[in-house]
Design a protein around this motif. Structure first.
Motif, short mmCIF file in Angstrom:
data_model
loop_
_atom_site.label_atom_id
_atom_site.label_comp_id
_atom_site.label_asym_id
_atom_site.label_seq_id
_atom_site.Cartn_x
_atom_site.Cartn_y
_atom_site.Cartn_z
N THR A 9 -2.49 14.18 5.07
CA THR A 9 -2.98 13.31 6.12
C THR A 9 -4.32 13.83 6.64
O THR A 9 -4.58 15.04 6.60
CB THR A 9 -1.98 13.21 7.29
OG1 THR A 9 -2.54 12.41 8.32
CG2 THR A 9 -1.63 14.58 7.83
N LEU A 10 -5.16 12.93 7.12
CA LEU A 10 -6.47 13.32 7.65
C LEU A 10 -6.35 13.86 9.06
O LEU A 10 -7.28 14.51 9.55
CB LEU A 10 -7.41 12.10 7.65
CG LEU A 10 -7.72 11.52 6.28
CD1 LEU A 10 -8.57 10.26 6.43
CD2 LEU A 10 -8.45 12.53 5.42
N ASP A 11 -5.23 13.61 9.70
CA ASP A 11 -5.04 14.03 11.09
C ASP A 11 -4.28 15.35 11.12
O ASP A 11 -3.05 15.37 11.09
CB ASP A 11 -4.29 12.96 11.87
CG ASP A 11 -4.24 13.24 13.36
OD1 ASP A 11 -4.73 14.32 13.77
OD2 ASP A 11 -3.74 12.39 14.11
N THR A 50 -1.75 15.93 13.97
CA THR A 50 -0.49 15.22 13.84
C THR A 50 0.53 16.02 13.06
O THR A 50 1.71 16.09 13.40
CB THR A 50 -0.70 13.86 13.15
OG1 THR A 50 -1.67 13.12 13.89
CG2 THR A 50 0.59 13.07 13.08
N GLU A 62 5.65 4.98 -2.66
CA GLU A 62 5.37 3.95 -1.65
C GLU A 62 6.48 3.89 -0.60
O GLU A 62 6.21 3.73 0.60
CB GLU A 62 5.20 2.60 -2.33
CG GLU A 62 4.92 1.44 -1.39
CD GLU A 62 3.63 1.61 -0.61
OE1 GLU A 62 3.45 0.88 0.39
OE2 GLU A 62 2.79 2.46 -0.99
N ARG A 88 5.95 6.79 1.63
CA ARG A 88 4.74 6.58 2.46
C ARG A 88 5.04 5.68 3.65
O ARG A 88 4.63 5.96 4.78
CB ARG A 88 3.63 5.98 1.61
CG ARG A 88 2.26 5.94 2.31
CD ARG A 88 1.26 5.11 1.54
NE ARG A 88 1.59 3.69 1.62
CZ ARG A 88 1.26 2.91 2.66
NH1 ARG A 88 0.60 3.40 3.69
NH2 ARG A 88 1.59 1.62 2.65
N LEU A 121 4.91 7.02 7.51
CA LEU A 121 3.84 6.37 8.27
C LEU A 121 4.17 6.31 9.75
O LEU A 121 3.27 6.23 10.60
CB LEU A 121 3.60 4.96 7.72
CG LEU A 121 2.35 4.21 8.21
CD1 LEU A 121 1.09 4.99 7.87
CD2 LEU A 121 2.29 2.82 7.58
N TYR A 144 3.02 10.18 10.62
CA TYR A 144 1.75 10.75 10.21
C TYR A 144 0.69 9.65 10.09
O TYR A 144 0.99 8.53 9.67
CB TYR A 144 1.87 11.49 8.87
CG TYR A 144 2.97 12.52 8.86
CD1 TYR A 144 2.87 13.66 9.63
CD2 TYR A 144 4.11 12.31 8.10
CE1 TYR A 144 3.88 14.60 9.62
CE2 TYR A 144 5.14 13.24 8.09
CZ TYR A 144 5.01 14.38 8.86
OH TYR A 144 6.03 15.30 8.87
N LYS A 145 -0.50 9.99 10.43
CA LYS A 145 -1.61 9.04 10.39
C LYS A 145 -2.20 8.98 8.98
O LYS A 145 -2.61 10.00 8.43
CB LYS A 145 -2.69 9.46 11.39
CG LYS A 145 -3.87 8.48 11.46
CD LYS A 145 -4.88 8.94 12.49
CE LYS A 145 -6.08 7.98 12.55
NZ LYS A 145 -7.08 8.44 13.56
N GLU A 146 -2.25 7.77 8.42
CA GLU A 146 -2.81 7.53 7.09
C GLU A 146 -2.33 8.56 6.07
O GLU A 146 -3.12 9.27 5.43
CB GLU A 146 -4.34 7.54 7.15
CG GLU A 146 -4.92 6.46 8.07
CD GLU A 146 -6.44 6.48 8.09
OE1 GLU A 146 -7.03 7.22 7.27
OE2 GLU A 146 -7.03 5.78 8.91
N PRO A 147 -1.03 8.66 5.87
CA PRO A 147 -0.53 9.66 4.92
C PRO A 147 -0.80 9.27 3.47
O PRO A 147 -0.79 8.09 3.11
CB PRO A 147 0.98 9.67 5.20
CG PRO A 147 1.27 8.28 5.67
CD PRO A 147 0.06 7.86 6.46
N VAL A 148 -1.04 10.28 2.66
CA VAL A 148 -1.15 10.11 1.21
C VAL A 148 0.00 10.89 0.60
O VAL A 148 0.12 12.09 0.81
CB VAL A 148 -2.50 10.61 0.68
CG1 VAL A 148 -2.53 10.50 -0.85
CG2 VAL A 148 -3.65 9.85 1.31
#
Length: 275
Positions: free
Chosen positions: A70-72, A75, A136, A139, A143, A146-150
Motif C-alpha cells: 500500500t502507498l499509505d 495505515t 482480487e 484485494r 480494501l 488499507y488504502k489502495e492495496p496491491v
C-alpha cells in the motif's frame, strides 16, 4: 587342448551376450523424433499447436503466499515503504524454478471450506478460484483496512513428484504455475538412458479418484495433450525399459566372463605343462 578351445568358445559367447544385452536401442531415445532434421527445419523451424493453458484452481489443503502493498505507510504501520508482507516467500532459492519439497512451507492453509484467514482482514473465500481471482477477492477484502492495496498471491505448495528412471527422483516445489511435464523431468535431472520415452505415466488426483495418463515423449503430440500442464500433487513415473534389466544382468555376465577367462588360462597352462 580340446577343453581349452571349448572354454574359449564359451568365453567368446559370454562376451558377445554381454555386448548385446548392454546395448540400448537408440530409436526411442530422442524426444520429439517425429520432427524433421531437414535443412528447412534449421532455417525456419515449425509451429506445433499447443494445448491452451487453463488456470490452476485453489483447493483445500493448498498453501498460499499472500503479500499486500500500500502507498499509505501510516495505515499499515509497516514503515516508510508501505509494505505489508503477510507471508515471506517460501520458494526463495538459488534455483529460480524449484527446490526440494521436503521442508516446511510457510503460508496460509486453505481449509476444507476453501477459506484462508488473514491478519486483520479475517476469512477470505478462495477455494475453486485461480490465483488471479483469489488476488482480487483478497484485494476487495483488505480494501476495508488499507488504502489502495496491491495484492500478490502465489501457490506455495505446488508440489510434483517424479519417480522411476530419472537422475534425481523425488518431490519438488515448482515456483511457476505454468509448469509442464517436461519441466518436471528437468527438475529430476531428465530421464536416464534406460527410461521408456514412449511410455511415461502421469498420475493426477481427480476428486476422490486417481487418474492415470500415458505420454509418448518421442512425439510432439505430447504438447497437444490436455494433461501437458502440471497440477499440484501430480506424480510423473518413468517406466524402465528392458535395457535396465539387461544392464543389471550384464554386470553379472561380465563377472562370469572374468571367471571363465581365468579358468581358460589355467586350463591352457595346465595343458601345456602336461604336454
Amino acid at each position: 587342448m580340446m577343453k581349452s578351445k571349448r572354454l574359449l568358445i564359451i568365453l567368446s559367447a559370454l562376451l558377445a551376450l554381454t555386448a548385446m544385452q548392454s546395448c540400448k536401442s537408440y530409436k526411442n531415445v530422442p524426444y520429439f523424433k517425429n520432427v524433421s532434421d531437414s535443412a528447412y527445419m534449421y532455417r525456419n523451424g515449425i509451429e506445433v499447436a499447443a494445448q491452451p493453458y487453463k488456470d490452476i484452481q485453489i483447493q483445500p489443503d493448498d498453501i498460499l503466499q499472500v503479500t499486500v502493498l500500500t502507498l499509505d505507510a501510516a495505515t499499515t504501520g509497516t514503515g516508510t515503504n508501505g509494505q505489508m508482507d503477510m507471508i515471506q516467500d517460501p520458494l526463495s532459492s538459488s534455483n529460480p524454478l524449484a527446490n526440494n519439497a521436503n521442508r516446511n512451507i510457510a503460508g496460509y492453509l486453505v481449509d476444507k471450506e476453501g477459506n484462508i484467514e488473514l491478519p486483520i482482514a479475517g476469512k477470505v473465500k478462495v477455494g475453486g478460484l485461480s490465483t488471479s481471482d483469489a488476488k482480487e477477492a483478497i484485494r476487495l477484502k483488505v480494501l476495508q483496512f488499507y488504502k489502495e492495496p496491491v495484492v500478490n498471491v502465489r501457490l506455495a505448495n505446488f508440489k510434483v513428484t517424479v519417480l522411476g528412471e530419472v537422475l534425481k527422483p523425488g518431490s519438488y516445489l515448482v515456483a511457476s504455475e505454468k509448469a509442464t511435464i517436461l519441466d518436471a523431468l528437468g527438475l529430476a535431472g531428465d530421464m536416464t538412458i534406460y527410461g521408456k520415452r514412449e511410455n511415461v505415466m502421469l498420475v493426477r488426483r481427480d476428486g476422490d479418484k486417481q487418474k492415470m495418463i500415458r505420454f509418448n515423449l518421442n512425439s510432439t503430440d505430447l504438447i497437444q495433450s490436455p494433461y501437458y500442464y502440471l497440477r499440484q500433487g501430480d506424480v510423473v513415473y518413468v517406466e524402465p525399459g528392458k535395457g535396465k534389466a539387461a544392464a543389471t544382468d550384464a554386470s553379472m555376465v561380465r563377472t562370469y566372463g572374468i571367471i571363465a577367462s581365468t579358468l581358460s588360462l589355467l586350463v591352457i597352462i595346465a595343458t601345456r605343462v602336461n604336454f
